[in-house]
Design an enzyme around this catalytic site. Structure first.
Site, mmCIF file in Angstrom:
data_model
loop_
_atom_site.group_PDB
_atom_site.id
_atom_site.type_symbol
_atom_site.label_atom_id
_atom_site.label_comp_id
_atom_site.label_asym_id
_atom_site.label_seq_id
_atom_site.Cartn_x
_atom_site.Cartn_y
_atom_site.Cartn_z
ATOM 1 N N LYS A 50 59.551 -50.159 47.511
ATOM 2 C CA LYS A 50 59.702 -50.800 48.181
ATOM 3 C C LYS A 50 58.955 -52.317 48.181
ATOM 4 O O LYS A 50 58.125 -51.861 46.891
ATOM 5 C CB LYS A 50 59.431 -49.918 49.654
ATOM 6 C CG LYS A 50 60.273 -49.578 49.877
ATOM 7 C CD LYS A 50 61.633 -49.397 50.355
ATOM 8 C CE LYS A 50 63.008 -48.050 51.154
ATOM 9 N NZ LYS A 50 64.315 -49.001 50.361
ATOM 10 N N SER B 295 68.860 -51.590 49.080
ATOM 11 C CA SER B 295 67.727 -51.333 50.138
ATOM 12 C C SER B 295 66.847 -52.562 49.547
ATOM 13 O O SER B 295 66.002 -52.788 50.661
ATOM 14 C CB SER B 295 67.122 -50.223 50.042
ATOM 15 O OG SER B 295 66.687 -49.503 48.976
#
EC number: 3.4.21.89
Length: 214
Positions: free
Chosen positions: A80, A37
């Site tokens: 993230k 990701s």
């Protein structure tokens, strides 16, 4: 004599354990990257160190790569990039991020491929410039492999919360899908890759060891 030596060894071991726990709790913690990701910034198999001290002296900023407790399952850690801070309005339109009504700047950076769970993904790389504060921007790479998550509604970030996105924009389960992250759920800021293992070729990625995370 033997009893004294045994006692000293036990005491030294206990002190080492206590120091390790203090360091892990308050200073730095290691994490392993299990998914793609955050490609290309972080690759599957990277082992990173997370700084838990910096945010005692400053607030999290746009562009920081952070580890946090996943809001839908507090026992799971996610990593993230912070894309919007409290008070910001953020929206994705045709793959471009808009913060407070202004599109971020993008420029092409070539083609990139990676393998995850036996599947090869190939896409385009772009430089993306995120405003950290007035007149200061942070340049990082993002990967585009499709259109998932390319269009969203406008999100207004509540006080004390943050909006997260993965650099692998079409293969990241992030704030576009599940919402915001509270400040007290952020563990710290990712600083350095201390080891990296390429499971597809069963060898370490020596060029990534010691790499600073931007």
């Amino acid at each position: 004599m033997e009893e004294n030596k045994l006692y000293e060894n036990i005491k030294s071991f206990a002190v080492a354990i206590v120091l390790a726990l203090i360091i892990r709790t308050f200073i730095v913690q290691s994490f392993h990257i299990p998914s793609g990701s955050m490609e290309p910034t972080l690759q599957i198999g990277d082992f990173i160190l997370v700084d838990k001290v910096t945010y005692h002296f400053r607030k999290p900023q746009r562009g920081d790569v952070v580890v946090f407790h996943f809001p839908l399952n507090q026992e799971v850690y996610y990593i993230k990039r912070i894309m919007a801070v409290p008070g910001d309005k953020i929206q994705v339109i045709n793959g471009k991020v808009y913060i407070n009504g202004k599109s971020l700047k993008y420029s092409p950076a070539g083609v990139y491929s990676y393998i995850e769970n036996g599947v090869k993904y190939t896409g385009e790389l772009f430089h993306e410039e995120v405003p950290v504060k007035k007149g200061v921007f942070k340049d990082h790479l993002i990967l585009k492999t499709g259109t998932a998550g390319d269009n969203t509604s406008v999100f207004t970030v509540p006080p004390g919360e943050y909006f997260m996105m993965g650099d692998n924009r079409n293969n990241s389960y992030d704030s576009r899908f599940w919402g915001f992250v509270k400040r007290d759920k952020i563990v710290g800021i990712a600083r350095i890759i201390f080891f990296s293992w390429d499971s597809n070729h069963f060898r370490p990625r020596l060029s990534r060891i010691g790499k600073i995370i931007h």
